[in-house]
Design an enzyme around this catalytic site. Structure first.
Site, PDB file in Angstrom:
ATOM      1  N   GLU A 254       0.818  -1.208   0.000  1.00 32.51           N
ATOM      2  CA  GLU A 254       0.000   0.000   0.000  1.00 32.51           C
ATOM      3  C   GLU A 254       0.860   1.271   0.000  1.00 32.51           C
ATOM      4  O   GLU A 254       1.773   1.418   0.812  1.00 32.51           O
ATOM      5  CB  GLU A 254      -0.934  -0.028   1.211  1.00 32.51           C
ATOM      6  CG  GLU A 254      -1.837   1.167   1.364  1.00 32.51           C
ATOM      7  CD  GLU A 254      -2.728   1.434   0.153  1.00 32.51           C
ATOM      8  OE1 GLU A 254      -3.347   0.480  -0.339  1.00 32.51           O
ATOM      9  OE2 GLU A 254      -2.786   2.592  -0.289  1.00 32.51           O
ATOM     10  N   THR A 298      -5.692   1.603  -5.569  1.00 36.88           N
ATOM     11  CA  THR A 298      -5.336   0.194  -5.378  1.00 36.88           C
ATOM     12  C   THR A 298      -5.986  -0.696  -6.430  1.00 36.88           C
ATOM     13  O   THR A 298      -5.338  -1.573  -7.015  1.00 36.88           O
ATOM     14  CB  THR A 298      -5.800  -0.311  -3.994  1.00 36.88           C
ATOM     15  OG1 THR A 298      -5.337   0.580  -3.002  1.00 36.88           O
ATOM     16  CG2 THR A 298      -5.285  -1.707  -3.724  1.00 36.88           C
ATOM     17  N   HIS A 413      -1.600   3.265   4.722  1.00 36.15           N
ATOM     18  CA  HIS A 413      -2.602   4.010   3.942  1.00 36.15           C
ATOM     19  C   HIS A 413      -2.807   5.373   4.588  1.00 36.15           C
ATOM     20  O   HIS A 413      -2.794   5.489   5.806  1.00 36.15           O
ATOM     21  CB  HIS A 413      -3.917   3.231   3.920  1.00 36.15           C
ATOM     22  CG  HIS A 413      -4.906   3.741   2.905  1.00 36.15           C
ATOM     23  ND1 HIS A 413      -5.584   4.926   3.067  1.00 36.15           N
ATOM     24  CD2 HIS A 413      -5.291   3.241   1.707  1.00 36.15           C
ATOM     25  CE1 HIS A 413      -6.354   5.128   2.015  1.00 36.15           C
ATOM     26  NE2 HIS A 413      -6.192   4.118   1.172  1.00 36.15           N
ATOM     27  N   ASP A 472       1.611   0.006  -4.834  1.00 35.27           N
ATOM     28  CA  ASP A 472       0.411   0.119  -5.665  1.00 35.27           C
ATOM     29  C   ASP A 472       0.247   1.486  -6.315  1.00 35.27           C
ATOM     30  O   ASP A 472      -0.243   1.603  -7.425  1.00 35.27           O
ATOM     31  CB  ASP A 472      -0.859  -0.319  -4.914  1.00 35.27           C
ATOM     32  CG  ASP A 472      -1.212   0.533  -3.706  1.00 35.27           C
ATOM     33  OD1 ASP A 472      -0.386   1.376  -3.302  1.00 35.27           O
ATOM     34  OD2 ASP A 472      -2.326   0.353  -3.163  1.00 35.27           O
ATOM     35  N   HIS A 473       0.671   2.545  -5.617  1.00 34.25           N
ATOM     36  CA  HIS A 473       0.526   3.912  -6.158  1.00 34.25           C
ATOM     37  C   HIS A 473       1.243   4.844  -5.203  1.00 34.25           C
ATOM     38  O   HIS A 473       1.728   4.411  -4.156  1.00 34.25           O
ATOM     39  CB  HIS A 473      -0.944   4.300  -6.309  1.00 34.25           C
ATOM     40  CG  HIS A 473      -1.773   4.026  -5.078  1.00 34.25           C
ATOM     41  ND1 HIS A 473      -1.711   4.803  -3.952  1.00 34.25           N
ATOM     42  CD2 HIS A 473      -2.626   3.010  -4.781  1.00 34.25           C
ATOM     43  CE1 HIS A 473      -2.510   4.314  -3.029  1.00 34.25           C
ATOM     44  NE2 HIS A 473      -3.067   3.205  -3.485  1.00 34.25           N
TER      45      HIS A 473
HETATM   46  C1  GP9 Z   1      -9.024  -0.572   0.394  1.00 32.08           C
HETATM   47  C2  GP9 Z   1      -7.596  -0.439   0.069  1.00 32.08           C
HETATM   48  C3  GP9 Z   1      -7.199   0.996  -0.109  1.00 32.08           C
HETATM   49  O1  GP9 Z   1      -9.522  -1.854   0.425  1.00 32.08           O
HETATM   50  O2  GP9 Z   1      -7.238  -1.247  -0.981  1.00 32.08           O
HETATM   51  O3  GP9 Z   1      -7.606   1.525  -1.299  1.00 32.08           O
HETATM   52  P1  GP9 Z   1      -6.948   2.855  -1.905  1.00 32.08           P
HETATM   53  O4  GP9 Z   1      -7.590   4.022  -1.205  1.00 32.08           O
HETATM   54  O5  GP9 Z   1      -5.489   2.828  -1.666  1.00 32.08           O
HETATM   55  O6  GP9 Z   1      -7.269   2.797  -3.334  1.00 32.08           O
HETATM   56 MN    MN Z   2      -3.816   1.677  -2.236  1.00 34.27          MN
END
Ligand code: GP9
Ligand code: MN
Length: 634
Positions: A254, A298, A413, A472-473
């Site tokens: 994340e 994500t 996150h 992921d980003h």
């Molecule tokens: C939520 C998690 C976070 O299930 O994958 O999502 P994001 O806000 O990073 O897209």
């Molecule tokens: Mn994410």
């Protein structure tokens, strides 16, 4: 009770209030929505109102009070049915109805068999508001004579309704920025804009993609197919099948950006474990690897990994096109005999995963209900990464092998909250609380990954697996440029911002002895062909836009979802062309040929998704099913 002179619009007011209160009670009794603060409670309370004002307000266009009342009753019945249907659906699926599921017969197969058991006599209470309205009409006996409603009054009424809607949307925007553009989660939508508005929104999204789909025909695939075939990258003979037959474990890290790797913060190492992997003999570490996500964050990264196609420019493709035909990596691995699954301890409807994973042929989704979240095991958005990995490995130990498990972490996150016991390093000292805390949650995730490797070893799963990990980003947006520039010790130009979109990518093949740092420019779109080739699975017939990073044919050219890109020589960002090695702005002519290719490639990807073109493609033979496409034409 003989009539007093009840005001003309008493029935309208009673209907609005009755259905409003009814809806609010149903929210609390039939759905399990997490309400975290007073503001959320307030939004939940007012959110049915704007829609009810509009829909019941339409009665003001009828001249006769009889017709008005009849309209109000019919409307209240329809609304009660919609609400009740959601309540029953929720008993089964813990989710709100979305239009595509109404057409997914597999869901209703389950529903049919036990429908009887899930409908109770007491459900009659779902129609209380209808009863109240009927009684009111009977007893209040509002004047029979035709009364024309002044347009000015009507106008004022609808202005009021619009004002309520904007108040609602405004509060929702504060509570959950970008709710409608990103459309994260059905629960969140219902919580913020209300169940009725949610259905309208869903209708809008679904009909938009439905219309685009209807207009598409398979002949568009010819050009796309030619492009894909001419850009195909042959597997590298030495790498192909290197991890043949092993379990595949893919970890989505994340919000992890590459700038923390092999770096420190005020003398504290941020990612000691990942740093050790960058020098590990069994690990390929890609240091010029970019995320390519858009608003779907994500879920967009998941989409890239599974399909090797770009996500969409607007909205999350997980939401807008979960009804499409896809040929995912999970599908390929199902055919190779893998048990394919995703593990993520969040509610299953977040990012519409429960629906999308069906379209991606993922066999099982281990969501929050497959985890035991003990006291102290959750922080911020949910379950902490360390217990999540621990229990995930327990699940893996039970799986048939080989398996393909994709794990999505959560602790790192935004807003990067962490309890003191998990803070292995102090916060940073910039003007951005977000960046200051980010280093600590990254450090926690690094620790979690280390314990994950240990857990895998302890369960005997490590040696026979290949572990792929990617950021992921971004985690730190451009809003924190001042703080970032303090940390990095340089100004954050559009060039630097583009380079900050690098996320770490690791391919760890235990006991392979072939690892090293890889500096080629690549992106998430390349993950799928790279992995499949390592597992010895051909992708020559796949409709994919990425390329195996180990291939001789892999080109150093990575396109961002916003049309920007990076090559080994150039960076195109903010409508300007930069020299990739120095960061100085150069003549746009240098970037021009790539600008066109980037637009073309993103366009092809959008065409595939918007037209649902993979339904015209046979992934086994590589044939285009154009004839069938013609048949489907209206
Ligand atoms: C939520 C998690 C976070 O299930 O994958 O999502 P994001 O806000 O990073 O897209
Ligand atoms: Mn994410």
């Amino acid at each position: 009770m003989k009539k007093k002179n009840w005001p003309t619009h008493s029935i309208l007011v009673i209907a609005i209030v009755a259905t409003w209160i009814q809806t609010y009670i149903v929210y609390h009794t039939s759905f399990d929505m997490k309400i975290e603060n007073m503001m959320q409670q307030f939004i939940l309370f007012i959110n049915p109102l704007s829609f009810l004002l509009f829909i019941y307000g339409l009665s003001l266009f009828f001249k006769s009070p009889k017709t008005r009342n009849r309209y109000i009753v019919v409307t209240s019945i329809i609304l009660a049915i919609v609400l009740y249907a959601n309540a029953v659906f929720y008993r089964f699926f813990t989710d709100f109805i979305t239009i595509p599921v109404l057409f997914q017969t597999s869901n209703f197969g389950d529903l049919g068999t036990s429908a009887k058991e899930s409908v109770y006599l007491t459900d009659i209470f779902y129609f209380t508001d209808v009863a109240i309205i009927l009684i009111a009409i009977k007893w209040l006996k509002i004047g029979e004579k035709v009364s024309v409603i002044k347009p000015a009054i009507r106008r004022a009424y609808f202005v009021l309704a619009a004002a309520v809607l904007f108040l609602n949307l405004g509060l929702a925007e504060i509570e959950r920025p970008q709710l409608l553009t990103r459309s994260f989660d059905r629960e969140m939508l219902v919580k913020n804009i209300g169940s009725y508005n949610y259905h309208l929104y869903d209708l809008y999204i679904q009909s938009k993609s439905h219309a685009q789909r209807a207009l598409a025909d398979g002949s568009e695939l010819v050009e796309v197919n030619n492009y894909v075939r001419s850009n195909q990258a042959e597997p590298n003979a030495e790498m192909f099948g290197l991890a043949d037959g092993r379990n595949l474990i893919v970890v989505s890290m994340e919000s992890l950006q590459n700038f923390v790797i092999n770096n420190d913060m005020n003398g504290h190492e941020i990612t000691p474990f990942l740093n050790s992997l960058t020098k590990d003999k069994d690990t390929f570490y890609f240091s010029n690897f970019y995320h390519q996500t858009g608003l779907g964050k994500t879920s967009d990264s998941e989409f890239l990994v599974e399909n090797s196609l770009y996500p969409l420019g607007g909205g999350a493709v997980f939401f807008t096109h979960s009804g499409n035909k896809f040929h995912s990596m999970a599908e390929s691995l199902n055919e190779e005999g893998y048990f394919t699954n995703v593990m993520h301890p969040n509610s299953k409807s977040f990012w519409n995963r429960d629906m999308m994973y069906q379209a991606l042929s993922v066999q099982k989704f281990y969501d929050v209900n497959d985890y035991v979240v003990n006291e102290g095991d959750a922080v911020n958005w949910g379950m902490k990464d360390i217990p999540f990995f621990e229990q995930s490995v327990d699940h893996m130990a039970e799986m048939p092998q080989p398996f393909y498990s994709r794990l999505i972490t959560l602790t790192n996150h935004f807003p990067f909250d962490l309890e003191e016991e998990d803070q292995f390093i102090p916060p940073y000292d910039s003007n951005s609380r977000t960046l200051n805390k980010y280093f600590q949650t990254v450090r926690y995730m690094d620790e979690a990954l280390k314990s994950f490797f240990d857990d895998l070893k302890a369960k005997g799963l490590y040696d026979n697996s290949i572990i792929v990990m990617y950021g992921d980003h971004y985690g730190i947006s451009e809003n924190h440029n001042v703080a970032m520039s303090k940390y990095l010790g340089k100004e954050i130009t559009p060039y630097e911002s583009a380079k900050l979109q690098r996320v770490p990518f690791f391919v760890h093949i235990p006991n392979s002895g072939v690892g090293k740092e890889m500096t080629e420019t690549a992106g998430q779109i390349d993950i799928r062909p790279t992995i499949l080739h390592l597992l010895g699975v051909e992708t020559a017939k796949d409709m994919q836009l990425g390329a195996d990073v180990f291939s001789e044919d892999h080109e150093d050219f990575t396109i961002f979802r916003n049309g920007g890109f990076v090559t080994d020589k150039f960076v195109y960002a903010g409508n300007a062309c930069y020299d990739n090695s120095t960061g100085t702005e150069i003549d746009i002519e240098n970037c021009q040929p790539y600008i066109e290719r980037a637009t073309q490639e993103l366009g092809y990807s959008d065409q595939i998704i918007n037209g649902d073109l993979l339904r015209f493609y046979d992934s086994k033979t590589g044939n285009l099913l154009i004839d069938e496409a013609e048949k489907e034409k209206p």
